[in-house]
Design an enzyme around this catalytic site. Structure first.
Site, PDB file in Angstrom:
ATOM      1  N   LYS A 100     -79.590 -30.958  42.616  1.00 29.22           N
ATOM      2  CA  LYS A 100     -80.561 -30.950  43.701  1.00 29.22           C
ATOM      3  C   LYS A 100     -81.540 -29.827  43.399  1.00 29.22           C
ATOM      4  CE  LYS A 100     -81.378 -29.942  48.545  1.00 29.22           C
ATOM      5  NZ  LYS A 100     -80.819 -29.486  49.839  1.00 29.22           N
TER       6      LYS A 100
ATOM      7  N   GLY B 269     -83.921 -30.899  58.207  1.00 28.47           N
ATOM      8  CA  GLY B 269     -84.534 -31.079  59.514  1.00 28.47           C
ATOM      9  C   GLY B 269     -83.801 -32.024  60.453  1.00 28.47           C
TER      10      GLY B 269
END
Length: 274
Positions: free
Chosen positions: A106, A195
């Protein structure tokens, strides 16, 4: 029909591997290692993100943490969290490949410490080099269509736009931007990263046609992380099934679900009127 949809929802290939769960889960911030382990198990996620910095932070704690991760028997996605330049991210990725034995990474290159927004220039630069070195790059980026295009141009097959700022729990700030990315890259694997705060946010992301959702804080910081993990497991499945089923279009006017024409009441009212 439902059985076909269920089978279809389980057919997901990402990073060269076939998985059944579209929920990616983080391993940080949990109140205890036991709650982390149980939450990940209940979520049925098959990919867990792990920070190289956390693994190397201390011999005793790091080894105990790694033993738990290994016992889960799921795919590990090392991340370059804490990197602020392409060079730093590349070095971290190379170390992670040796430590975790995977070419998955990632890619996270932070450009602003206040909102943890990724640096688009350094991210693309690092992605290009890592792809050439044989990494399967999962780049964390904003909901910027041009940045997504640049990442695709350098060979990224997976792109992970944020829903909103990391840890904010605000959900999808710009769904139109996210939808534009989805339409522009129908063949790429797209995962919402950052988020997400509520199960409803995950449903919304999946209904937009995204292939998966990556989250951490929403589960780890919940009053009951295990129960919240279960909620997100169901939400991701529901959102994907809704997308595959084909949702009804929104309308600017009312449309009765029960017709009145042809019923006895309608005939009686019509005769009295005439």
């Amino acid at each position: 029909m439902n059985e076909k949809l269920e089978m279809k929802s389980e057919e997901w290939k990402i990073g060269g591997k076939y998985l059944s769960s579209r929920l990616l889960i983080g391993s940080a911030l949990y109140p205890s290692p036991a709650s982390m382990e149980e939450a990940i198990k209940v979520s049925e996620a098959q990919i867990v993100t792990v920070s190289l910095r956390r693994q190397a932070a201390g011999k005793g704690g790091g080894n105990a943490f790694w033993e738990i991760i290994k016992s889960l028997n799921i795919e590990v996605l090392p991340n370059t969290a804490g990197s602020h330049s392409a060079k730093e991210a590349i070095t971290t990725a190379q170390m992670a490949r040796e430590l975790f034995g995977t070419n998955w990474v990632k890619l996270e290159v932070i450009g602003d410490q206040y909102n943890l927004q990724p640096d688009p220039f350094e991210t693309v630069k690092a992605a290009e080099i890592l792809v050439k070195e044989g990494f399967e790059v999962f780049p964390y980026t904003t909901d910027d269509l041009v940045v997504a295009k640049r990442l695709a141009d350098v060979g990224c097959k997976i792109i992970m736009p944020w829903g909103s700022m990391i840890g904010s729990g605000k959900g999808l700030m710009n769904p139109d931007n996210l939808l534009a990315i989805r339409k522009q890259f129908p063949d790429l694997q797209l995962v919402i990263d950052a988020g997400i705060g509520k199960p409803s946010h995950a449903i919304q992301a999946m209904e937009l046609g995204y292939d998966g959702v990556l989250l951490n804080s929403a589960i780890a910081l919940a009053q009951d992380p295990v129960k919240m993990a279960d909620a997100f497991k169901v939400a991701v499945k529901a959102g994907r099934l809704g997308y595959e089923a084909g949702m009804m279009p929104e309308r600017e006017f009312a449309s009765p679900s029960t017709p009145t024409v042809g019923t006895p009441f309608w005939h009686q009212w019509n005769e009295e009127k005439s």
